[in-house]
Design a protein around this motif. Structure first.
Motif, mmCIF file in Angstrom:
data_model
loop_
_atom_site.group_PDB
_atom_site.id
_atom_site.type_symbol
_atom_site.label_atom_id
_atom_site.label_comp_id
_atom_site.label_asym_id
_atom_site.label_seq_id
_atom_site.Cartn_x
_atom_site.Cartn_y
_atom_site.Cartn_z
ATOM 1 N N LYS A 61 0.818 -1.219 0.000
ATOM 2 C CA LYS A 61 0.000 0.000 0.000
ATOM 3 C C LYS A 61 0.854 1.273 0.000
ATOM 4 O O LYS A 61 0.338 2.378 0.122
ATOM 5 C CB LYS A 61 -0.909 0.004 1.229
ATOM 6 N N TYR A 63 3.665 1.954 2.111
ATOM 7 C CA TYR A 63 4.314 2.349 3.368
ATOM 8 C C TYR A 63 5.501 1.442 3.658
ATOM 9 O O TYR A 63 5.355 0.227 3.794
ATOM 10 C CB TYR A 63 3.322 2.263 4.529
ATOM 11 N N ASN A 68 8.895 6.239 4.550
ATOM 12 C CA ASN A 68 7.775 7.155 4.795
ATOM 13 C C ASN A 68 6.918 6.703 5.970
ATOM 14 O O ASN A 68 5.781 7.094 6.129
ATOM 15 C CB ASN A 68 6.898 7.290 3.543
ATOM 16 N N MET A 69 7.504 5.841 6.812
ATOM 17 C CA MET A 69 6.814 5.320 7.980
ATOM 18 C C MET A 69 7.834 4.767 8.959
ATOM 19 O O MET A 69 8.899 4.283 8.563
ATOM 20 C CB MET A 69 5.856 4.205 7.558
ATOM 21 N N ALA A 281 -2.868 0.336 6.584
ATOM 22 C CA ALA A 281 -2.526 1.402 5.633
ATOM 23 C C ALA A 281 -3.745 2.256 5.306
ATOM 24 O O ALA A 281 -3.649 3.485 5.215
ATOM 25 C CB ALA A 281 -1.944 0.799 4.364
ATOM 26 N N ASP A 282 -4.887 1.617 5.143
ATOM 27 C CA ASP A 282 -6.116 2.359 4.825
ATOM 28 C C ASP A 282 -6.536 3.270 5.979
ATOM 29 O O ASP A 282 -6.985 4.394 5.767
ATOM 30 C CB ASP A 282 -7.253 1.389 4.492
ATOM 31 N N LEU A 284 -4.401 4.424 8.250
ATOM 32 C CA LEU A 284 -3.327 5.412 8.359
ATOM 33 C C LEU A 284 -3.498 6.545 7.358
ATOM 34 O O LEU A 284 -3.246 7.718 7.670
ATOM 35 C CB LEU A 284 -1.978 4.716 8.149
ATOM 36 N N SER A 285 -3.928 6.200 6.157
ATOM 37 C CA SER A 285 -4.082 7.207 5.102
ATOM 38 C C SER A 285 -5.409 7.954 5.177
ATOM 39 O O SER A 285 -5.629 8.902 4.414
ATOM 40 C CB SER A 285 -3.955 6.537 3.729
ATOM 41 N N LYS A 287 -8.350 6.619 4.527
ATOM 42 C CA LYS A 287 -9.336 6.065 3.605
ATOM 43 C C LYS A 287 -10.435 5.295 4.332
ATOM 44 O O LYS A 287 -11.506 5.054 3.783
ATOM 45 C CB LYS A 287 -8.649 5.146 2.594
#
Length: 329
Positions: A61, A63, A68-69, A281-282, A284-285, A287
């Protein structure tokens, strides 16, 4: 000479200011990198595979740790006091933006620490009975995730095909694990429905496993193990004792078949981790939100056969089963 000295001083000041600017900018960038805190209950092959899958799912996804994490990992090694302390560290010291709990005790420790930071469940069989969510379809709080609920009906259907004459099943589980109690009741109901006699054997800790298995092998035709972390962590002990009487073991997890179980219909633990990573990831972003994201449950599983173990126990697996199974030699 004064002009040269003045120029040097000015140059030093300029370099200092530029350096300070870039340092400050780097620190700002670092502060903007999200942190994913992971708390794992204990080390054993199944949970370790889930953690690897989580990293792969996050990467899929977009990351990556260190880019970037920031991935902050803690392992409680089955110590409840450590789980509580590590939960505090992940929340207060690491300032995690999202938390992941691998196995029920770890998830419960995180849930007891924060009701605000999103928590993603990895390998929790029944989040409702574990007191983590109100409803699997509508969690309603800061927690959602992935269930490792096994296809128990399919597992016992497999038993009828590979062990058709064995009607006495002993279910081995740890009395300290809430998820195991739920699975034991389900397995007992399914086994009795197809005409089997069921005896349950609960162990309070790993210290009693060897002795309990010795008792079991004198009373049952085969051993069934739910997705239980205490037993999984001592699988070699279970196999060692069961092999003495050539008693087959039907575990619920693929990695436990690799360790000496005979067969199962199970969820691939790495794939479970990948799904957990994607869900993280979803969240975190932005979404998705935990409150409105249903608990993910796998609908199917893979048939896994340990051919080496079958040969050792003198068990012949029908070709109609092996033809569609993953064979471990």
């Amino acid at each position: 000479m004064r002009i040269n000295r003045l120029s040097v001083v000015v140059a030093i000041i300029v370099v200092f200011l530029i350096g300070s600017f870039f340092i400050e900018k780097q620190e700002t960038v670092k502060q903007n990198i999200p942190t994913v805190g992971v708390l794992q209950f204990v080390s054993h092959p199944a949970l370790d595979q889930i953690y690897k899958g989580i990293q792969a799912g996050l990467k899929e996804k977009g990351y990556e740790d260190g880019k970037n994490m920031t991935l902050a990992f803690q392992n409680g090694q089955a110590d409840q006091s450590k789980l509580a302390t590590m939960s505090q560290q992940l929340v207060q010291e690491k300032k995690s933006d999202v938390l992941i709990g691998i196995a029920t005790p770890a998830a419960q420790a995180l849930a007891n620490t924060t009701s605000e930071i999103p928590i993603i469940l990895g390998a929790i069989t029944d989040p409702v009975s574990a007191g983590l969510v109100k409803d699997n379809q509508k969690p309603g709080g800061n927690i959602t995730g992935v269930s490792d609920k096994s296809p128990v009906t399919a597992q016992f259907e497999l038993v009828t095909q590979i062990l058709p004459k064995r009607k006495k099943v002993g279910i081995l589980y740890a009395s300290s694990e809430e998820n195991s109690k739920y699975q034991v009741e389900e397995a007992k109901r399914i086994a009795e429905k197809i005409g089997m006699t069921v005896k349950t054997f609960a162990v309070p800790s790993s210290n009693e496993i060897a002795q309990t298995v010795q008792v079991m092998t004198s009373e049952v035709d085969f051993i069934y193990i739910p997705t239980d972390n205490t037993i999984a962590n001592a699988m070699q002990t279970v196999v060692s004792e069961a092999d003495k009487t050539k008693t087959p073991i039907i575990p619920s997890v693929d990695t436990m078949v690799e360790q000496g179980g005979l067969a199962t219909v199970g969820i691939n633990q790495f794939d479970l981790g990948v799904q957990t990573g994607k869900m993280t990831a979803d969240i975190l972003s932005g979404k998705a939100k935990p409150a409105t994201t249903p608990i993910y449950t796998f609908k199917t599983g893979d048939i896994i056969i340990n051919q080496k173990q079958a040969d050792k126990l003198g068990i012949s697996i029908p070709e109609n089963v092996t033809s569609k199974a993953k064979i471990i030699d």
